[in-house]
Design a protein around this motif. Structure first.
Motif, PDB file in Angstrom:
ATOM      1  N   VAL A 172      18.284 -69.147  33.750  1.00 27.17           N
ATOM      2  CA  VAL A 172      19.136 -68.915  34.927  1.00 27.17           C
ATOM      3  C   VAL A 172      18.568 -68.337  36.097  1.00 27.17           C
ATOM      4  CG1 VAL A 172      21.275 -67.980  35.650  1.00 27.17           C
ATOM      5  CG2 VAL A 172      21.168 -69.434  33.666  1.00 27.17           C
ATOM      6  N   ALA A 173      17.863 -67.043  35.929  1.00 28.59           N
ATOM      7  CA  ALA A 173      17.183 -66.316  36.899  1.00 28.59           C
ATOM      8  C   ALA A 173      16.309 -66.864  37.371  1.00 28.59           C
ATOM      9  CB  ALA A 173      16.760 -64.999  36.005  1.00 28.59           C
ATOM     10  N   ALA A 174      15.434 -67.866  36.474  1.00 25.50           N
ATOM     11  CA  ALA A 174      14.171 -68.578  37.123  1.00 25.50           C
ATOM     12  C   ALA A 174      14.650 -69.641  38.073  1.00 25.50           C
ATOM     13  CB  ALA A 174      13.426 -69.177  36.238  1.00 25.50           C
ATOM     14  N   LEU A 175      15.787 -70.212  37.654  1.00 24.81           N
ATOM     15  CA  LEU A 175      16.441 -71.247  38.661  1.00 24.81           C
ATOM     16  C   LEU A 175      16.975 -70.606  39.969  1.00 24.81           C
ATOM     17  CD1 LEU A 175      18.492 -73.544  36.029  1.00 24.81           C
ATOM     18  CD2 LEU A 175      16.288 -73.994  37.160  1.00 24.81           C
ATOM     19  N   ALA A 176      17.533 -69.570  39.977  1.00 23.58           N
ATOM     20  CA  ALA A 176      17.897 -68.796  41.184  1.00 23.58           C
ATOM     21  C   ALA A 176      16.862 -68.543  42.013  1.00 23.58           C
ATOM     22  CB  ALA A 176      18.701 -67.710  40.770  1.00 23.58           C
ATOM     23  N   LEU A 177      15.761 -68.086  41.236  1.00 28.93           N
ATOM     24  CA  LEU A 177      14.350 -67.645  42.087  1.00 28.93           C
ATOM     25  C   LEU A 177      13.772 -68.938  42.898  1.00 28.93           C
ATOM     26  CD1 LEU A 177      12.928 -65.043  39.797  1.00 28.93           C
ATOM     27  CD2 LEU A 177      14.098 -64.449  41.981  1.00 28.93           C
ATOM     28  N   ALA A 178      13.897 -70.111  42.075  1.00 26.79           N
ATOM     29  CA  ALA A 178      13.118 -71.283  42.557  1.00 26.79           C
ATOM     30  C   ALA A 178      14.015 -71.742  43.716  1.00 26.79           C
ATOM     31  CB  ALA A 178      13.338 -72.299  41.373  1.00 26.79           C
ATOM     32  N   LEU A 179      15.278 -71.621  43.865  1.00 28.55           N
ATOM     33  CA  LEU A 179      16.041 -71.966  45.015  1.00 28.55           C
ATOM     34  C   LEU A 179      15.730 -71.013  46.031  1.00 28.55           C
ATOM     35  CD1 LEU A 179      18.346 -73.226  46.464  1.00 28.55           C
ATOM     36  CD2 LEU A 179      19.908 -71.531  45.524  1.00 28.55           C
ATOM     37  N   ALA A 180      15.366 -69.769  45.887  1.00 28.29           N
ATOM     38  CA  ALA A 180      14.931 -68.855  46.900  1.00 28.29           C
ATOM     39  C   ALA A 180      13.532 -69.135  47.495  1.00 28.29           C
ATOM     40  CB  ALA A 180      15.057 -67.245  46.286  1.00 28.29           C
TER      41      ALA A 180
END
Length: 435
Positions: free
Chosen positions: A337-345
């Motif tokens: 989940v954290a990696a997906l948020a960072l990918a969006l960033a």
């Protein structure tokens, strides 16, 4: 099911329009990949030596003042001398500093002081290389291909930051620091190939020798250039409050588990978002209201960083956690989940970067472009260092999830207010660029 149009994908015309640009792009991409190995390895190395997130964040902070000076002076050099030669000399300094890191690691002589010192030299020299290289690009390509060239830089950053940190985490875990630094030494040689093959590129127009008058000349231009000035301020806000990379070693070691591999995965996620965004960047070349594009992209970036903070908060509360969270037992669900948020960033930051870089290259005259690119590089690379100080210091006194959660909200609020107060920025037209 609708099919993607061919012009939705990245525009590769800069490669065919300028073989010199293509060679420089390949060289900088390979060298940048190696540079990311060293950046992540130094962070992990420092955390292993000290066990302190604050010490890791201070790697970036220690290099801030030298990097600012080098970026500004490098911009002046690029406006006074052959830009190819300036870039080659600075790249040589970067290579030597990395070579010394490898020698110290192989000899078991590495210390906290050496890691700080060589990281400072490396970042300062690299800021000169980056500023000079970006000032060269508009001399190799027509204006209409500058957004495509900036999108290709997003591919470069994607390869660098997606492949480099993940590879660095694996290499450090399996082979140690000496091999990791040594691979960077080899990859960085490609930088020389890309720069050496360029023609001599002297700045056009009236040249001012490096010095106080040259710096004042650049500052006077920036004071008149409201659009360029505001985009610098917006990027500093985004990077200061939304750059949690200094927290990644502690997140992998303490909060989510997985150790160095988690550090690599989280860092690579940012680049993965930038890479995918660049692959589908074809429409960006047709956007005329680039100021509005920058505003919206940075607001999305703030939302993504806030979501990353919420994911860390869920991990801190024990959501989806195994019985024991450590290097061998990571909290896989929260890491994803954290990696997906960072990918969006990463995707949002890439959109902002494409428009910001194009604005600087298209709206700034060649005679002063080196100095403005120097300031641009200082902003782009200095902002994350301020972000490391913000995140590392605040996390030391609060919790690992708090800096990104608060930072995301600050980014959204500050960017929305500043752009609403600047109608000229919102009206910026790429067909008629006004600095």
């Amino acid at each position: 099911m609708p099919r993607l149009r061919r012009d939705s994908f990245i525009d590769l015309r800069p490669f065919t329009a300028s073989p010199a640009f293509a060679r420089m792009w390949v060289g900088s991409t390979l060298a940048g990949l190696g540079g990311q190995l060293t950046i992540v390895a130094v962070m992990l190395h420092m955390y292993e030596l000290t066990g302190s997130t604050f010490a890791v964040s201070m790697i970036a902070v220690a290099g801030l003042v030298p990097m600012v000076i080098a970026g500004l002076y490098g911009g002046m050099l690029a406006d006074a001398f052959d830009r190819r030669r300036v870039a080659l000399i600075a790249a040589s300094v970067t290579w030597v500093s990395t070579f010394l890191l490898a020698v110290l690691a192989w000899g078991g002589l590495e210390t906290v002081a050496w890691l700080y010192a060589l990281s400072v030299v490396n970042s300062a020299a690299n800021s000169i290389v980056s500023a000079t290289r970006q000032a060269i690009v508009p001399r190799l390509l027509p204006r209409e291909l500058l957004p495509a060239a900036s999108a290709l830089n997003g591919i470069t950053m994607g390869i660098m930051v997606m492949g480099g940190p993940a590879l660095a985490g694996v290499l450090v875990a399996l082979t140690g620091y000496a091999w990791t630094y040594s691979i960077d030494v080899a990859l960085m040689l490609a930088n020389f190939l890309g720069l050496w093959s360029l023609p001599a590129i002297r700045p056009e127009g009236t040249m001012v020798r490096p010095g106080l008058e040259s710096l004042r000349d650049g500052w006077r231009f920036l004071r008149r250039a409201a659009n360029i000035r505001l985009q610098f301020i917006l990027d500093i806000i985004a990077m200061t409050f939304g750059q949690p990379i200094a927290l990644f070693p502690a997140i992998g070691a303490v909060l989510l588990g997985g150790g160095a591999i988690t550090t690599g995965v989280l860092t690579a996620a940012i680049a993965a978002g930038a890479f995918v965004c660049s692959v589908f960047s074809g429409p960006f070349g047709r956007v005329r209201r680039q100021g509005i594009g920058i505003e919206r992209a940075i607001i999305v970036y703030g939302v993504a960083i806030g979501l990353f903070g919420l994911a860390l908060l869920a991990g801190a509360l024990g959501a989806f956690a195994p019985e024991t969270v450590d290097e061998g037992h990571p909290n896989v669900v929260i890491i994803v989940v954290a990696a997906l948020a960072l990918a969006l960033a990463g995707a949002a930051d890439n959109v902002s970067s494409i428009f910001r870089n194009t604005m600087v290259q298209a709206a700034v005259p060649d005679a002063i472009r080196g100095r403005l690119q120097g300031i641009f590089i200082v902003v782009v690379t200095g902002g994350p260092r301020l972000g490391a100080l913000y995140a590392g210091t605040l996390a030391t006194f609060t919790a690992l999830w708090f800096p990104p959660l608060l930072g995301g909200m600050l980014i959204i609020a500050l960017v929305a207010v500043l752009v609403r107060l600047s109608p000229r920025f919102r009206a910026y037209d790429a067909e008629h660029p006004v600095p």
